[in-house]
Design a protein around this motif. Structure first.
Motif, PDB file in Angstrom:
ATOM      1  N   GLU A  76      43.584  20.078  43.543  1.00  0.00           N
ATOM      2  CA  GLU A  76      43.169  20.539  44.865  1.00  0.00           C
ATOM      3  C   GLU A  76      42.596  19.388  45.677  1.00  0.00           C
ATOM      4  N   GLN A  77      41.783  18.555  45.028  1.00  0.00           N
ATOM      5  CA  GLN A  77      41.118  17.449  45.722  1.00  0.00           C
ATOM      6  C   GLN A  77      41.878  16.127  45.605  1.00  0.00           C
ATOM      7  N   GLY A  78      42.866  16.065  44.695  1.00  0.00           N
ATOM      8  CA  GLY A  78      43.590  14.813  44.498  1.00  0.00           C
ATOM      9  C   GLY A  78      42.734  13.763  43.835  1.00  0.00           C
ATOM     10  N   LEU A  79      41.979  14.161  42.820  1.00  0.00           N
ATOM     11  CA  LEU A  79      41.084  13.262  42.110  1.00  0.00           C
ATOM     12  C   LEU A  79      41.573  13.126  40.677  1.00  0.00           C
ATOM     13  N   LEU A  80      41.940  11.917  40.284  1.00  0.00           N
ATOM     14  CA  LEU A  80      42.523  11.656  38.961  1.00  0.00           C
ATOM     15  C   LEU A  80      41.595  10.777  38.144  1.00  0.00           C
TER      16      LEU A  80
END
Length: 453
Positions: A76-80
């Motif tokens: 959802e946030q694009g945090l990897l």
């Protein structure tokens, strides 16, 4: 005694040096006692740095490429979050089908996440997105005293800033977390423009900066006179059509250079022929098309071991940046010197850096024009040319890129990176590299001024 692991080397294959030992790192919960290992120490990923910043002659190399696990992905946030040995190629394989892309990417996807941070990599969108370090939210750093520190803009901030662009000298990055970029599909709206002079390149940069996320130019480094700086300007944006979201990416079998080519293969004549043919490969002034992301971002990744084209003596890559206020005149003189020398290469890239500031203390990009090109190693002849180019960069207030360097002078490094003394406070006392020792700074494992963290 050297382990059975392959001897680490840099992509330029110069200098050729050997570490005393290679210690593979497999698990974050089963780490070696770094204090017990003979120093100096240095982490090594995939060896895509061109010079000796990734080499550690007669020292201990910590092979981090086995740390290849993904730890979390907030879609959802694009945090990897992933381990430091994960390659950008593996990141892309995971995120692109899910509608995400790297915030910043260099010209190859075969670099580790840890290496991307240590060299604070940049790409075709620097004028929009800055460096990779601008998008890193946190990472875990192992120091030689055994401490494992979470570093972020709010926690251990000084060490966070020293590690971004810190050439692997602050310790071993175990994992990192960074923000991604949302995309609609894996295709790029690309435009290629033939231009005839450096002046026209400058005009295209000014025209493209606002409307295009990605800009870069191939430049004919052997052209002269009124054609000095001619080349092909490429610009692009991520395609937004839902139709291309359903279109599968084409798959091509990779090529390879299986052996070292003879040193005489690359000479002034063959380079001129290649550059002329490439410049005329596009007959129209402007060509627009939709292309898959891989050939746009990584054209050379389709040729495995392409560094062998330069023969057994290896090659240098020279990358500099010169400030805007003198950019045109200085870059014109640099290109003139290269053209007169008859050296240079068919891999010459010219682009404009923006003013997005990196958090890294030793980050290379800064507002200006940057030129990167390969030179076959012709010994003293090549080194004399570099001395001429160095003087132009030095006088302009520019800099050279340590990740591409194999022969910069220590005094120039101090001039190019004025925060080096501040940085040295955060160098791990047991970490060093061939590059760092070549800079003739105090060997890091003997420092007494290092901050204890």
């Amino acid at each position: 005694m050297l382990s059975t692991q392959a001897i680490p080397q840099s992509w330029g294959r110069y200098p050729r040096v050997k570490p005393a030992r290679v210690v593979p790192i497999y698990w974050r919960d089963q780490l070696p006692d770094l204090q017990a290992l003979p120093g100096p120490l240095l982490a090594y990923g995939y060896g895509r740095s061109y010079g000796d910043s990734c080499l550690n002659e007669n020292g201990t190399v910590l092979l981090a490429s086995h740390l290849r696990r993904f730890l979390s992905f907030d879609e959802e946030q694009g945090l990897l979050r992933c381990e430091a040995g994960v390659s950008l190629a593996e990141v892309l394989d995971l995120i692109v089908p899910r509608g995400w892309f790297l915030p910043v990417s260099p010209g190859t996807k075969f670099v580790s996440v840890g290496g991307a941070i240590a060299n604070d990599i940049h790409g075709k969108n620097h004028h929009k997105a800055g460096t990779f370090g601008c998008h890193v939210t946190r990472f875990e750093l192992l120091r030689s005293n055994g401490k494992r520190l979470i570093c972020s803009p709010t926690e251990n901030r000084e060490l966070f800033e020293a590690t971004i662009g810190g050439l692997g000298l602050t310790g071993l990055i175990l994992w990192a977390e960074f923000r991604l970029k949302r995309i609609h599909n894996p295709y790029i709206d690309m435009e290629r423009i033939r231009y005839d002079s450096l002046e026209e390149f400058m005009e295209l940069c000014a025209e493209s900066d606002e409307q295009y996320e990605y800009t870069v130019a191939w430049v004919d480094c052997l052209a002269s006179g009124s054609k000095l700086g001619r080349g092909i300007f490429m610009r692009g944006n991520h395609n937004r059509s839902p139709d291309y979201a359903r279109k599968p990416l084409p798959r091509k079998l990779p090529l390879a250079v299986p052996v070292d080519l003879p040193s005489f293969t690359l000479n002034t004549l063959t380079l001129k022929i290649f550059n002329t043919l490439y410049d005329h490969s596009q007959l129209q002034k402007r060509v627009s098309k939709v292309v898959p992301y891989e050939p746009f971002f990584y054209p050379l990744d389709s040729i495995h071991d392409w560094n062998r084209m330069y023969g057994p003596r290896g090659f240098f890559q020279y990358q500099c940046v010169v400030p805007y206020d003198q950019g045109y005149d200085v870059m014109k003189e640099i290109l003139q010197r290269i053209s007169r020398s008859g050296q240079g290469s068919f891999l010459a890239v010219l682009k404009k850096f923006g003013d997005v500031r990196s958090p890294g203390l030793l980050s290379f990009p800064r507002p200006g024009l940057t030129l990167a090109l390969d030179f076959a190693n012709q010994g003293p002849k090549t080194l004399r040319l570099f001395e001429e180019l160095d003087a132009l960069v030095r006088e302009s207030g520019g800099a050279l890129y340590p990740a591409k360097d194999a022969r910069m002078h220590g005094e120039d490094f101090k001039r190019f990176f004025p925060r080096w003394q501040e940085f040295m406070r955060y160098v791990d006392p047991k970490f060093s590299s061939s590059f760092w020792r070549r800079m003739a700074l105090v060997p890091s494992w003997e420092q007494s001024a290092t901050v204890e963290v």
